[in-house]
Design a protein around this motif. Structure first.
Motif, short mmCIF file in Angstrom:
data_model
loop_
_atom_site.label_atom_id
_atom_site.label_comp_id
_atom_site.label_asym_id
_atom_site.label_seq_id
_atom_site.Cartn_x
_atom_site.Cartn_y
_atom_site.Cartn_z
N GLY A 104 0.78 -1.22 0.00
CA GLY A 104 0.00 0.00 0.00
C GLY A 104 0.81 1.27 0.00
N ILE A 105 2.12 1.21 0.26
CA ILE A 105 2.89 2.44 0.26
C ILE A 105 3.30 2.80 -1.16
CG2 ILE A 105 3.78 1.96 2.57
CD1 ILE A 105 6.51 1.45 1.36
N ASN A 106 3.52 4.08 -1.39
CA ASN A 106 4.01 4.58 -2.67
C ASN A 106 5.44 5.07 -2.47
OD1 ASN A 106 2.47 4.92 -5.32
ND2 ASN A 106 0.87 5.20 -3.79
N THR A 107 6.38 4.44 -3.14
CA THR A 107 7.77 4.82 -3.01
C THR A 107 8.34 5.20 -4.37
OG1 THR A 107 8.57 2.55 -3.29
CG2 THR A 107 8.09 3.29 -1.04
N LEU A 108 9.47 5.89 -4.35
CA LEU A 108 10.13 6.37 -5.55
C LEU A 108 11.53 5.77 -5.60
CD1 LEU A 108 9.02 10.08 -5.14
CD2 LEU A 108 7.93 8.32 -6.54
N ASN A 109 11.89 5.21 -6.76
CA ASN A 109 13.11 4.43 -6.88
C ASN A 109 13.91 4.92 -8.08
OD1 ASN A 109 15.09 2.48 -7.13
ND2 ASN A 109 13.69 0.74 -7.17
N LEU A 110 14.88 5.80 -7.84
CA LEU A 110 15.73 6.31 -8.90
C LEU A 110 16.80 5.29 -9.28
CD1 LEU A 110 16.24 10.02 -7.79
CD2 LEU A 110 15.34 9.28 -10.00
N ARG A 111 17.03 5.17 -10.59
CA ARG A 111 18.09 4.34 -11.15
C ARG A 111 17.89 2.85 -10.88
NH1 ARG A 111 19.51 8.35 -14.26
NH2 ARG A 111 21.02 9.85 -13.44
N ARG A 117 17.41 4.29 -1.33
CA ARG A 117 18.56 5.09 -1.76
C ARG A 117 18.13 6.35 -2.50
NH1 ARG A 117 21.88 -0.19 -4.00
NH2 ARG A 117 22.85 -0.81 -2.01
N THR A 118 16.85 6.62 -2.49
CA THR A 118 16.31 7.86 -3.06
C THR A 118 15.77 8.71 -1.93
OG1 THR A 118 15.71 6.77 -5.15
CG2 THR A 118 14.60 8.83 -4.63
N LEU A 119 16.35 9.87 -1.73
CA LEU A 119 15.92 10.76 -0.65
C LEU A 119 14.71 11.54 -1.11
CD1 LEU A 119 16.37 11.97 2.13
CD2 LEU A 119 17.96 13.60 1.09
N VAL A 120 13.60 11.42 -0.38
CA VAL A 120 12.36 12.12 -0.70
C VAL A 120 12.19 13.25 0.30
CG1 VAL A 120 9.85 11.92 -0.91
CG2 VAL A 120 11.33 10.06 -1.69
N ALA A 172 21.22 7.66 -4.75
CA ALA A 172 20.74 7.60 -6.14
C ALA A 172 20.20 8.93 -6.62
CB ALA A 172 19.66 6.53 -6.27
N GLY A 173 19.84 9.80 -5.70
CA GLY A 173 19.29 11.09 -6.08
C GLY A 173 18.26 11.58 -5.10
N VAL A 174 17.57 12.64 -5.47
CA VAL A 174 16.62 13.31 -4.59
C VAL A 174 15.33 13.60 -5.37
CG1 VAL A 174 16.17 15.36 -3.17
CG2 VAL A 174 18.48 14.40 -3.27
N VAL A 175 14.19 13.38 -4.72
CA VAL A 175 12.90 13.83 -5.24
C VAL A 175 12.35 14.82 -4.23
CG1 VAL A 175 10.59 13.20 -5.98
CG2 VAL A 175 12.50 11.64 -6.42
N ASN A 176 12.20 16.06 -4.66
CA ASN A 176 11.81 17.15 -3.77
C ASN A 176 10.45 17.71 -4.21
OD1 ASN A 176 11.82 19.14 -1.84
ND2 ASN A 176 13.56 20.27 -2.68
N PHE A 177 9.45 17.60 -3.34
CA PHE A 177 8.11 18.11 -3.62
C PHE A 177 8.04 19.55 -3.08
CE2 PHE A 177 7.69 13.56 -3.58
CZ PHE A 177 6.79 13.29 -4.59
N ILE A 178 7.87 20.52 -4.00
CA ILE A 178 7.93 21.93 -3.65
C ILE A 178 6.52 22.50 -3.46
CG2 ILE A 178 8.78 24.20 -4.33
CD1 ILE A 178 10.98 22.16 -3.85
#
Length: 965
Positions: A104-111, A117-120, A172-178
């Motif tokens: 049920g969780i929504n995660t983000l996976n770069l590369r 390893r993806t900082l949200v 792996a990178g960053v996903v930033n919600f502005i």
């Protein structure tokens, strides 16, 4: 706001991901010469704020207009369409895993390197993790369901190592919600959706309000949102009418000739049916069952316990078979294709200007998500031993047993009279921020600063209704007739003893619909664990331009941060005792502290000189001290060089880390049954696998290299293209070997692992313990390509956008090296273990046309074809010799088809009303997913494994209305 030509892309050149699923900036009105222009937006690929500066690390931007075009009911679903993200979790990635609690969780996976390893970030600030996890790559990752979607202005994706700038987990990178912190007015959305099969009904309702106060010295924001979607119980899709599985070839041998692995249709179980299947007999004092001389083998008990002959089919490879009465023994078509989801969020923010240079602010956030899988797992048994004395044996069967000296039956069943074990997860996320920001001058130089304290927490409640209590099941299934000829549990049959269980109600294993609710209530209970994950942060930072060089001002940013992470929880007494069929959670407790400081600078080396219109150096360093593992230093060096207007080069080199998560360190354990092969004798059984944390873990370390070029030719106004190469080399990667691999290596002589393998008095393995360790090396290399072209055509503007990611290598190095690039099998890959895996490439292409007040966008998204394993050898009747422990396997076909999906978005503004209507069709052509064989380690066939990279729902319609005043 200053305007610039389309060549500005906030650090990645338009970041193109706008493509229908794109990540581009919102286009503004064109100038008189029809050259398209874009608002300049400062991105956060760096802590340095420089208007117009383009960072050496690529940053993609997904703007509010592109989010609106996709109109998904969950923001993470939109972001996960970007090719650079691969293998993230969502409610559509069916999860029958009860123990991990990640369903049920929504995660983000770069590369494809793992969501952990993806900082949200939410407006540049961390969020508490969503689940403790058990070795899953989502362990320690936050849940994007908690993001207040209605007030998101844009999403920025830093596709490269950024630990020196942002800290741990940005490997792996960053996903930033502005957030749109200056929003003023009222806006809202109402949306409904449904698949072409009239299921998975979804709804979304949101409202956001922003208003100034105190003569505009203050500003208030508020948003609320509710979204829900129905579960799809069972799998009635046309592509699943014939089950499809990869099995061990029963006609193969170590000497070769025929392949060891074959793919077959019409797959069911050879060892169990819903109402019970006789698979063998015990004779006299025999300690092992046999099929020889067992005339009862192949007796299947159906409705009301009626015995029927069962055809085992033409190919049998336990626990699977192909053909015969496969439809009577399959279970995948009963399981949920997607989960029931319900999500609500609320967010509030208040800011006030104390002076012209100082602003204070506070933020409060709340989110509650519930995900229910009503049919996650059957409580199956393959090796029940039913003695001739069992009271429920049909009399004709008993007489046959007596006549043939059969003392017991071997049976397999999926216990259809017992409810399926459900996965019911509720996560409550809370966030509170108190901060201040402003400007000051030192020696005539302007500086900006920011300081805040934040507490965020996730209360993760995991429940498993319908979970089987193994001891009660064992007592209930062993029934006899007492002196009064009543059917009772055998523990209560004789004179009262200490072993009596007055509550025991006998269970009839023969048939479907033969047991009462009282029996079910005795055998099953709800498993339960409640974990609270708490994150406290205090941070201060400042940035300015204290010096100047011959090429311009030198920028400097620095800051300090202290973070405290803690987990505490409870679990039911039955879970703590390991009494259940699945789950068996334990209350976890632990905490650690992190103190860190960083410095970053941008130094102009040349400007407006021949061969260097701009040449900048970007450098950053961060010192981090963990209370559990000591200190570590991360750093980044990068440069951008623009020799002419049309061309820009960028290069980065960085040292990045991922620290062990709370789950990695302190997970007290969860256990469940898994299908298992004893490496000592090759026997198959269901054993208990227990996963726990390891407080001795240290951070993973990675070296990241990036090379890129940005093209914006003057002879082609409106066109922008970027190509970036990346290489990420990870040492000390945290991974769990898994129960099977632990046992295999113990038997091969790795004696240090034998302490994790527990054998009973009879020498059979009963339990294997599993701990994460810093054991792997991994390497990822690939290319990102982004392109955008905007031009006036007729009365409107046409925009073509494209983005693709090519995964050249995804190497995992342990006892051997596995390349996971080009693997489309998700969990079905054989011999992958902890290996990284992704299709060879993913892409997005969109064509949009905007003619006010209407617009339309057609998007094509897809993945390449792939394989199950790059080491497999394809052959038919000329296969080389191999063994089950060989580093390769032979297979009859190693191909998995790719997929291409088309989506259509239509928008129409209702003139002078502030409202617009929209209509979106995902998977316009209703393309079926590729056939991907089911996971072989799940105990029984649980369906085609095509959830990670393919659309399993089919054509999906969404329609709604938006308004803003």
């Amino acid at each position: 706001m200053r305007m610039e030509k389309i060549s500005v892309a906030g650090g990645t050149l338009l970041a193109l991901a706008s493509l229908g699923v794109g990540t581009a900036l919102a286009q503004d009105t064109q100038s008189q010469d029809s050259s398209p222009v874009l608002d300049v937006i400062t991105v956060t690929g760096t802590r340095i704020v420089r208007d117009g500066y383009e960072a050496p690390t690529p940053v993609s931007v997904l703007g509010v207009e592109q989010l609106s075009e996709m109109a998904t009911t969950n923001l993470a679903d939109s972001v996960n369409r970007l090719p650079a993200l691969s293998g993230g979790r969502s409610s559509h990635n069916y999860s029958g895993n009860i123990s991990s609690g990640t369903a049920g969780i929504n995660t983000l996976n770069l590369r494809g390197l793992g969501a952990n390893r993806t900082l949200v970030l939410l407006d540049g600030k961390r969020m508490a993790p969503a689940t403790l996890g058990t070795g899953d790559n989502a362990t320690g990752a936050p849940d994007a369901n908690a993001i207040p979607t209605a007030l998101i202005q844009r999403v920025e994706i830093v596709t490269g190592g950024a630990s020196a700038v942002y800290g741990s987990d940005a490997l792996a990178g960053v996903v930033n919600f502005i957030l749109d912190k200056e929003f003023t007015g009222i806006k809202g959305t109402a949306e409904v959706g449904q698949t072409t099969y009239h299921d998975n009904d979804s709804q979304l309702y949101s409202l956001a309000v922003g208003a100034p106060f105190a003569e505009s010295r203050g500003h208030l924001l508020f948003s609320a949102e509710w979204a829900g979607s129905d579960e799809i119980r069972g799998n009635n899709r046309p592509w699943n009418r014939r089950s499809y599985q990869l099995i061990n070839n029963p006609n193969s041998s170590n000497t070769g000739t025929t392949p060891r692995l074959i793919k077959v249709f019409d797959v069911g179980m050879s060892q169990a049916t819903q109402g019970g299947l006789i698979t063998g007999c015990y004779f006299g004092a025999a300690i092992a069952p046999t099929a020889a001389g067992c005339g009862l083998r192949g007796t299947d008990f159906v409705g009301n316990g009626t015995p029927m002959p069962f055809n085992f089919g033409s190919i049998i490879s336990n626990p699977y078979m192909s053909g015969g009465d496969w439809e009577r023994s399959r279970n995948d078509n009963l399981q949920s294709l997607t989960m029931q989801m319900e999500r609500s969020t609320a967010f509030g923010r208040a800011s006030f200007d104390l002076t012209e240079d100082t602003t204070i602010y506070t933020e409060l956030g709340y989110s509650k998500t519930r995900a229910i899988n009503h049919h996650a797992l059957r409580s199956f048994d393959f090796n029940l031993k039913i003695p001739v004395s069992n009271a429920f044996i049909p009399e004709e069967i008993r007489q046959t047993m007596l006549a043939n000296n059969i003392t017991s039956l071997q049976m397999g069943t999926t216990n259809a009279d017992l409810p399926a074990v459900q996965g019911d997860n509720t996560r409550t996320f809370k966030r509170m921020v108190l901060g201040s920001e402003g400007n000051f001058q030192i020696g005539g130089d302007d500086w900006s600063w920011d300081a805040y304290v934040q507490r965020s927490s996730t209360d993760a409640l995991q429940t498993a209704p319908g979970n089987r209590i193994n001891a009660n099941y064992t007592k209930a299934i062993n029934s006899v007739r007492d002196a009064s000829n009543r059917i009772v549990c055998s523990v209560n049959a004789d004179a009262p003893t200490a072993n009596d269980d007055p509550a025991c109600v006998p269970y009839n294993p023969f048939g479907v619909g033969v047991n009462s609710q009282a029996v079910i209530d005795y055998i099953t209970e709800t498993g339960r664990a409640d974990q609270e994950l708490i994150q406290d942060v205090a941070a201060v930072s400042a940035s300015g331009q204290p010096f100047s060089s011959w090429a311009g001002p030198i920028s400097l940013a620095f800051g300090l941060e202290h973070r405290r992470e803690e987990v505490k929880g409870t679990a039911s007494a039955l879970d703590e005792a390991g009494a259940f069929f699945a789950g068996n959670w334990h209350a976890s407790h632990g905490k650690y502290n992190v103190t860190e400081g960083f410095v970053e600078t941008v130094v102009p080396l040349a400007a407006d000189v021949p061969a260097a219109q701009a040449l900048d150096l970007n450098a950053a360093a961060r010192w981090t001290d963990y209370s559990t593992s000591g200190d570590v230093v991360t750093w980044k060096l990068g440069t951008t060089w623009q020799p002419i207007d049309d061309l820009r080069f960028r290069v980065t080199r960085s040292r990045d880390i991922r620290a062990p998560s709370l789950g990695d360190l302190f997970n007290a354990g969860a256990s469940g049954g898994s299908n298992f092969t004893d490496p000592r004798d090759g026997s198959q059984s269901v054993i208990t696998s227990v996963t726990t944390g390891n407080p001795e873990l240290v951070p993973e370390e990675a070296d990241t290299t990036g090379l890129g070029v940005v093209l914006s030719p003057r002879f082609m106004p409106g066109f922008t293209m970027s190509i970036d190469y990346y290489r990420i080399e990870i040492d000390g990667a945290i991974a769990s070997l898994g129960a099977q691999e632990n046992a295999n290596r113990c038997e091969q002589g790795v004696t240090a692992l034998c302490r994790y393998v527990i054998r009973g008095a009879d020498g059979k393995i009963v339990t294997v313990y599993n701990q994460p360790q810093n054991i792997l090396s991994q390497e990822a290399t690939g290319f990102d390509v982004e392109m955008s072209y905007t031009v006036t055509v007729g009365p409107g503007d046409m925009t073509l956008r494209a983005l693709g990611t090519y995964f050249d290598k995804l190497l995992t190095k342990d006892t051997r090296t596995i390349d996971g690039s080009g693997l489309n099998a998700g969990g079905a890959g054989i011999g992958l273990g902890n290996a990284l895996a992704s299709p060879k490439y993913r892409y997005l292409v969109s064509l949009g046309y905007n003619w006010e007040p209407v617009s339309a966008t057609l998007t094509m998204r897809g993945v390449s074809s792939g394989k199950y394993n790059n080491d497999f050898i394809v052959c038919n009747d000329d296969c080389p010799p191999t063994t089950t422990s060989s580093p390769y396997q032979t297979i009859d076909s190693n191909h998995i088809a790719g997929a291409r999906y088309f989506d259509l978005s239509l928008n129409g503004k209702l003139l002078d009303t502030g409202a617009e209507v929209f209509f979106v069709v995902d998977n316009l052509l209703n393309k079926a997913p590729a056939r991907v064989a089911g996971t072989r380690g799940g105990g029984y066939y649980n369906g085609q494994d095509s959830a990670d990279y393919y659309d399993r729902l089919g054509r999906y319609y969404r329609a709604g209305v938006r308004f803003q005043f």
